[in-house]
Write a protein that holds these residues in place. Structure first.
Motif: not given
Length: 67
Positions: A15, A11-12, A59-60, A7, A19, A3
């Motif tokens: 996936n 899309d987040l 998030i990552n 982003t 999140t 991310v």
């Protein structure tokens, strides 16, 4: 998925729907709005006064634990 501040929220969430909790924690309760799907994390954070770098990092970290 990695991310970045560019982003798109749509899309987040496509996936990994889990999140969404990170967005909720930062006050972004509009993730269900169709318009938010085309918004970048940076744009959303600017609107909500949140730190995009902090959000991207969280998030990552979460996504790397899921891999």
């Amino acid at each position: 998925m990695t991310v970045t501040k560019n982003t798109l929220i749509g899309d987040l969430l496509a996936n990994d729907q889990n999140t969404a909790r990170f967005l909720f924690e930062m006050g972004m309760h509009c993730v269900g709005c169709p318009a938010s799907a085309m918004e970048s994390l940076e744009e959303a954070c600017a609107v909500h006064g949140a730190d995009v770098d902090e959000l991207v990092q969280k998030i990552n970290e979460y996504l790397s634990e899921q891999a």
